[in-house]
Design a protein around this motif. Sequence first.
Motif, PDB file in Angstrom:
ATOM      1  N   GLY A  89      70.796  43.108  60.891  1.00  0.00           N
ATOM      2  CA  GLY A  89      69.566  42.653  60.249  1.00  0.00           C
ATOM      3  C   GLY A  89      68.817  41.608  61.064  1.00  0.00           C
ATOM      4  N   ASP A  90      69.477  40.984  62.041  1.00  0.00           N
ATOM      5  CA  ASP A  90      68.838  39.986  62.899  1.00  0.00           C
ATOM      6  C   ASP A  90      67.899  40.661  63.896  1.00  0.00           C
ATOM      7  OD1 ASP A  90      70.251  37.978  61.666  1.00  0.00           O
ATOM      8  OD2 ASP A  90      71.652  37.656  63.325  1.00  0.00           O
ATOM      9  N   LYS A  91      66.839  39.948  64.247  1.00  0.00           N
ATOM     10  CA  LYS A  91      65.959  40.377  65.335  1.00  0.00           C
ATOM     11  C   LYS A  91      66.610  39.898  66.623  1.00  0.00           C
ATOM     12  CE  LYS A  91      61.368  41.327  66.296  1.00  0.00           C
ATOM     13  NZ  LYS A  91      60.759  42.540  65.865  1.00  0.00           N
ATOM     14  N   VAL A  92      66.894  40.835  67.561  1.00  0.00           N
ATOM     15  CA  VAL A  92      67.635  40.504  68.769  1.00  0.00           C
ATOM     16  C   VAL A  92      66.885  40.966  70.021  1.00  0.00           C
ATOM     17  CG1 VAL A  92      69.886  40.606  67.637  1.00  0.00           C
ATOM     18  CG2 VAL A  92      68.971  42.655  68.709  1.00  0.00           C
ATOM     19  N   THR A  93      67.231  40.319  71.137  1.00  0.00           N
ATOM     20  CA  THR A  93      66.761  40.741  72.448  1.00  0.00           C
ATOM     21  C   THR A  93      67.980  41.162  73.255  1.00  0.00           C
ATOM     22  OG1 THR A  93      64.881  39.234  72.376  1.00  0.00           O
ATOM     23  CG2 THR A  93      65.550  40.042  74.549  1.00  0.00           C
ATOM     24  N   VAL A  94      67.966  42.404  73.733  1.00  0.00           N
ATOM     25  CA  VAL A  94      69.061  42.962  74.511  1.00  0.00           C
ATOM     26  C   VAL A  94      68.631  42.974  75.976  1.00  0.00           C
ATOM     27  CG1 VAL A  94      70.540  44.963  74.875  1.00  0.00           C
ATOM     28  CG2 VAL A  94      69.705  44.440  72.584  1.00  0.00           C
TER      29      VAL A  94
ATOM     30  N   SER B 265      69.707  45.696  93.886  1.00  0.00           N
ATOM     31  CA  SER B 265      69.410  47.120  93.810  1.00  0.00           C
ATOM     32  C   SER B 265      69.256  47.601  92.369  1.00  0.00           C
ATOM     33  CB  SER B 265      70.521  47.899  94.492  1.00  0.00           C
ATOM     34  OG  SER B 265      71.744  47.684  93.815  1.00  0.00           O
ATOM     35  N   GLU B 266      69.565  46.766  91.388  1.00  0.00           N
ATOM     36  CA  GLU B 266      69.468  47.161  89.989  1.00  0.00           C
ATOM     37  C   GLU B 266      68.318  46.416  89.331  1.00  0.00           C
ATOM     38  OE1 GLU B 266      73.059  47.105  87.721  1.00  0.00           O
ATOM     39  OE2 GLU B 266      74.276  47.365  89.496  1.00  0.00           O
ATOM     40  N   GLU B 267      67.700  47.060  88.343  1.00  0.00           N
ATOM     41  CA  GLU B 267      66.641  46.428  87.583  1.00  0.00           C
ATOM     42  C   GLU B 267      67.200  45.929  86.261  1.00  0.00           C
ATOM     43  OE1 GLU B 267      63.210  48.842  87.094  1.00  0.00           O
ATOM     44  OE2 GLU B 267      62.973  49.172  89.233  1.00  0.00           O
ATOM     45  N   THR B 268      66.799  44.725  85.884  1.00  0.00           N
ATOM     46  CA  THR B 268      67.186  44.155  84.609  1.00  0.00           C
ATOM     47  C   THR B 268      66.012  44.299  83.658  1.00  0.00           C
ATOM     48  OG1 THR B 268      68.598  42.554  85.722  1.00  0.00           O
ATOM     49  CG2 THR B 268      68.000  42.072  83.465  1.00  0.00           C
ATOM     50  N   ALA B 269      66.280  44.784  82.455  1.00  0.00           N
ATOM     51  CA  ALA B 269      65.231  44.974  81.464  1.00  0.00           C
ATOM     52  C   ALA B 269      65.650  44.316  80.158  1.00  0.00           C
ATOM     53  CB  ALA B 269      64.968  46.456  81.248  1.00  0.00           C
ATOM     54  N   SER B 270      64.659  43.988  79.324  1.00  0.00           N
ATOM     55  CA  SER B 270      64.916  43.399  78.011  1.00  0.00           C
ATOM     56  C   SER B 270      64.275  44.265  76.940  1.00  0.00           C
ATOM     57  CB  SER B 270      64.350  41.983  77.929  1.00  0.00           C
ATOM     58  OG  SER B 270      65.001  41.150  78.841  1.00  0.00           O
ATOM     59  N   PHE B 271      64.952  44.376  75.827  1.00  0.00           N
ATOM     60  CA  PHE B 271      64.487  45.178  74.704  1.00  0.00           C
ATOM     61  C   PHE B 271      64.627  44.347  73.443  1.00  0.00           C
ATOM     62  CE2 PHE B 271      65.501  48.057  71.207  1.00  0.00           C
ATOM     63  CZ  PHE B 271      64.415  48.904  71.243  1.00  0.00           C
ATOM     64  N   THR B 272      63.584  44.264  72.631  1.00  0.00           N
ATOM     65  CA  THR B 272      63.614  43.469  71.403  1.00  0.00           C
ATOM     66  C   THR B 272      63.457  44.388  70.195  1.00  0.00           C
ATOM     67  OG1 THR B 272      62.670  41.575  72.552  1.00  0.00           O
ATOM     68  CG2 THR B 272      62.527  41.562  70.154  1.00  0.00           C
ATOM     69  N   GLY B 273      64.311  44.171  69.190  1.00  0.00           N
ATOM     70  CA  GLY B 273      64.258  44.956  67.971  1.00  0.00           C
ATOM     71  C   GLY B 273      65.218  44.390  66.941  1.00  0.00           C
ATOM     72  N   THR B 274      65.430  45.136  65.872  1.00  0.00           N
ATOM     73  CA  THR B 274      66.312  44.718  64.787  1.00  0.00           C
ATOM     74  C   THR B 274      67.678  45.366  64.960  1.00  0.00           C
ATOM     75  OG1 THR B 274      64.404  44.582  63.321  1.00  0.00           O
ATOM     76  CG2 THR B 274      66.573  44.638  62.280  1.00  0.00           C
ATOM     77  N   LEU B 275      68.734  44.565  64.874  1.00  0.00           N
ATOM     78  CA  LEU B 275      70.103  45.071  64.984  1.00  0.00           C
ATOM     79  C   LEU B 275      70.437  45.821  63.700  1.00  0.00           C
ATOM     80  CD1 LEU B 275      72.716  45.126  66.669  1.00  0.00           C
ATOM     81  CD2 LEU B 275      73.393  43.037  65.487  1.00  0.00           C
ATOM     82  N   ASP B 276      70.653  47.129  63.807  1.00  0.00           N
ATOM     83  CA  ASP B 276      70.915  47.971  62.642  1.00  0.00           C
ATOM     84  C   ASP B 276      72.388  48.221  62.391  1.00  0.00           C
ATOM     85  OD1 ASP B 276      68.278  48.290  61.887  1.00  0.00           O
ATOM     86  OD2 ASP B 276      68.006  50.137  63.010  1.00  0.00           O
ATOM     87  N   GLU B 277      73.156  48.326  63.459  1.00  0.00           N
ATOM     88  CA  GLU B 277      74.572  48.656  63.327  1.00  0.00           C
ATOM     89  C   GLU B 277      75.333  48.020  64.479  1.00  0.00           C
ATOM     90  OE1 GLU B 277      77.289  52.706  63.048  1.00  0.00           O
ATOM     91  OE2 GLU B 277      75.141  52.841  62.695  1.00  0.00           O
TER      92      GLU B 277
END
Length: 117
Positions: A89-94, A43-55
């Motif tokens: 500063g790392d590029k991450v996928t959440v 019943s839940e949707e899983t999503a991914s987001f990619t960007g730079t970890l700032d804090e």
Amino acid sequence: MKKRFAMLMLLTAMTASMITGCGTKNSGDSGQNSQTTQEASGSEETASFTGTLDEKKDFMFIVTDDAGNSYEFTFDKEKPEGLDKVKVGDKVTVTYTGTVSEVDPFMGEVLSVTEAK
């Protein structure tokens, strides 16, 4: 009398269908310009987001996409899987469930944070 009753029933049916149609929401897409992948998992949707970890803090972290939009991810119970392995500063996928927004607080659960290639 029968005509009046028939018109009342027709009007009620039309009103109910209009309310039902206008009350639907588009879930999952929060308008971000980054790459987002969504899969149906129960019943839940899983999503991914990619960007730079700032804090990164004990209860939240902030990721900024390539367009410069920042998104805050919070967690209550324990740190998400992989958050200790990445640094600012790392590029991450959440990977998460729920919705993210630039202006609204995060409503969902962070499943994992991995370093993007």
